[in-house]
Design an enzyme around this catalytic site. Structure first.
Site, PDB file in Angstrom:
ATOM      1  CG  HIS A 100     -16.890  12.683 -21.532  1.00  0.00           C
ATOM      2  ND1 HIS A 100     -16.953  11.361 -21.103  1.00  0.00           N
ATOM      3  CD2 HIS A 100     -17.898  13.321 -20.876  1.00  0.00           C
ATOM      4  CE1 HIS A 100     -17.938  11.234 -20.232  1.00  0.00           C
ATOM      5  NE2 HIS A 100     -18.524  12.407 -20.072  1.00  0.00           N
ATOM      6  CG  ASP A 140     -16.280  -4.388  -5.231  1.00  0.00           C
ATOM      7  OD1 ASP A 140     -15.097  -4.484  -4.838  1.00  0.00           O
ATOM      8  OD2 ASP A 140     -17.094  -5.326  -5.193  1.00  0.00           O
ATOM      9  CB  SER A 149     -21.576  10.798 -19.410  1.00  0.00           C
ATOM     10  OG  SER A 149     -20.499  10.904 -18.532  1.00  0.00           O
ATOM     11  CG  ASP A 191     -13.920   9.967 -22.065  1.00  0.00           C
ATOM     12  OD1 ASP A 191     -13.605  10.870 -21.260  1.00  0.00           O
ATOM     13  OD2 ASP A 191     -15.075   9.520 -22.161  1.00  0.00           O
TER      14      ASP A 191
HETATM   15  N1  TYC Z   1     -20.324  11.289 -15.767  1.00  0.00           N
HETATM   16  C1  TYC Z   1     -20.013  12.668 -16.172  1.00  0.00           C
HETATM   17  C2  TYC Z   1     -21.053  13.109 -17.171  1.00  0.00           C
HETATM   18  O1  TYC Z   1     -22.167  12.757 -17.052  1.00  0.00           O
HETATM   19  C3  TYC Z   1     -18.629  12.824 -16.737  1.00  0.00           C
HETATM   20  C4  TYC Z   1     -17.543  12.373 -15.855  1.00  0.00           C
HETATM   21  C5  TYC Z   1     -17.156  11.045 -15.841  1.00  0.00           C
HETATM   22  C6  TYC Z   1     -16.880  13.255 -15.057  1.00  0.00           C
HETATM   23  C7  TYC Z   1     -16.118  10.616 -15.044  1.00  0.00           C
HETATM   24  C8  TYC Z   1     -15.821  12.851 -14.267  1.00  0.00           C
HETATM   25  O2  TYC Z   1     -14.429  11.124 -13.488  1.00  0.00           O
HETATM   26  C9  TYC Z   1     -15.468  11.535 -14.262  1.00  0.00           C
HETATM   27  N2  TYC Z   1     -20.710  13.914 -18.179  1.00  0.00           N
END
Ligand code: TYC
Ligand code: MN
Length: 341
Positions: free
Chosen positions: A322, A185, A103, A208
């Site tokens: 996720h 963007d 992430s 996810d």
């Molecule tokens: N990037 C976040 C993380 O590090 C998770 C996440 C991604 C949250 C996208 C919201 O819209 C989102 N876990």
């Protein structure tokens, strides 16, 4: 072996890390938003091969035990994390490392691989996004208030930080990531993707709820090291290119035409393959069977006979969400090990 932890001065902060294994191949684990080694990577620290790898999990500044300082989110916070991560590994005396980034940690890994190419061997990322869309912005608003998180997601972070720091830092993160929405963007690191040269495996959980599939596709499309694969055989190469480009679908109406236009394109893209070995002559039904077989292989853990090792590219986990590396730790660890090996 056991897991050791340490703290080391890097770029004016004291970075905390955990370390385990005595393998030749150093691997850095990069956590997600608010994350740390102990909240995000327990199954990886425990089970990634200690013979093959020396595994380090770091807490980015302001996260985990890398405090003080309190976490802040200037516009360059991902770049700052990328430099901290690389400088941490250099301070620990590693000459070259591979990255496993989840992430936000995946975004950091992409930036590190683009900016410090000679220091990165290979990279696995999952749940990352290179830009911010309206849809992402809606999702961010949904996680802003930590009291609305599920118990399971909230508990470990609340235990680590205490409620107040956790809640405050999550709000700051949402503000921080939304800054990118105002850039052209929604750019976070799109401009850097073509500079990523190292072999790259992108894993995506098809369930996810936070990161939609198009983010994984976009990164896969623009990261050189994900498209230009270390193919084991010409057959594997041509089949994969075919599948990806949707030049041939089992039931597609225009498949014949597209199929016959395709070889030129493969030849160019698969320059490493001797031309006389390209599958010019393969007929449509053979190709269709191969497509189905490849689809099955991508969805199963079974190694295919002609590609015993996991290749760079995009790997989908149909049931993955996720946190696919926690929920499906064995499958994920095996995938990462095969790819890094
Ligand atoms: N990037 C976040 C993380 O590090 C998770 C996440 C991604 C949250 C996208 C919201 O819209 C989102 N876990
Ligand atoms: Mn602790």
């Amino acid at each position: 072996t056991s897991v050791n932890s340490g703290k080391i001065a890097v770029n004016g902060v004291h970075l905390h890390y955990q370390r385990t294994g005595e393998g030749e191949h150093p691997v850095l684990l990069l956590p997600g938003m608010l994350g740390s080694g102990e909240t995000d990577f327990v199954p990886q620290l425990k089970s990634l091969s200690k013979k093959l790898f020396t595994v380090v999990a770091w807490d980015p500044r302001g996260y985990g035990h890398s405090r003080p300082p309190d976490r802040d989110f200037p516009l360059d916070f991902f770049e700052r994390d990328a430099k901290d991560a690389v400088d941490l590994m250099k301070a620990l005396n590693f000459k070259k490392v591979s990255l496993l980034g989840w992430s936000d940690g995946g975004i950091t890994a992409l930036i590190a691989a683009a900016k410090y190419p000679s220091y990165i061997s290979k990279m696995v990322i999952w749940g990352a996004n290179a830009y911010v869309t309206d849809e992402d912005e809606r999702i961010y608003q949904g996680i802003r208030d930590v009291s609305k998180w599920s118990e399971k997601a909230r508990k470990p972070l609340e235990a680590l930080y205490g409620y107040d720091y956790f809640a405050k830092t999550c709000e700051k993160w949402v503000d921080g990531i939304q800054q990118f929405k105002h850039l052209p963007d929604g750019n976070i690191c799109r401009h850097l993707l073509p500079q990523v040269q190292c072999p790259t495996l992108i894993v995506h959980g098809e369930k996810d709820p936070l990161v939609p599939r198009f983010h994984a596709d976009f990164i896969h499309k623009h990261v050189k090291g994900s498209r230009t694969r270390a193919f084991n055989t010409w057959w594997d190469c041509s089949i994969q290119l075919l599948c990806e480009d949707h030049l041939l679908r089992p039931e597609g109406p225009t498949q014949k035409l597209k199929f016959h236009q395709a070889p030129q394109k493969w030849l160019l893209r698969a320059a490493a393959v001797p031309p006389e070995r390209l599958p010019w002559q393969i007929d449509l039904s053979t190709m269709r069977a191969a497509w189905c077989l490849r689809e099955q292989q991508l969805r199963s853990e079974m190694p295919s006979p002609d590609s015993p090792r996991c290749l760079a590219g995009l790997h989908l986990m149909p049931e993955g969400k996720h946190n696919l590396h926690l929920r499906f730790a064995n499958e994920f660890n095996k995938l990462a090990e095969d790819f890094l090996r």
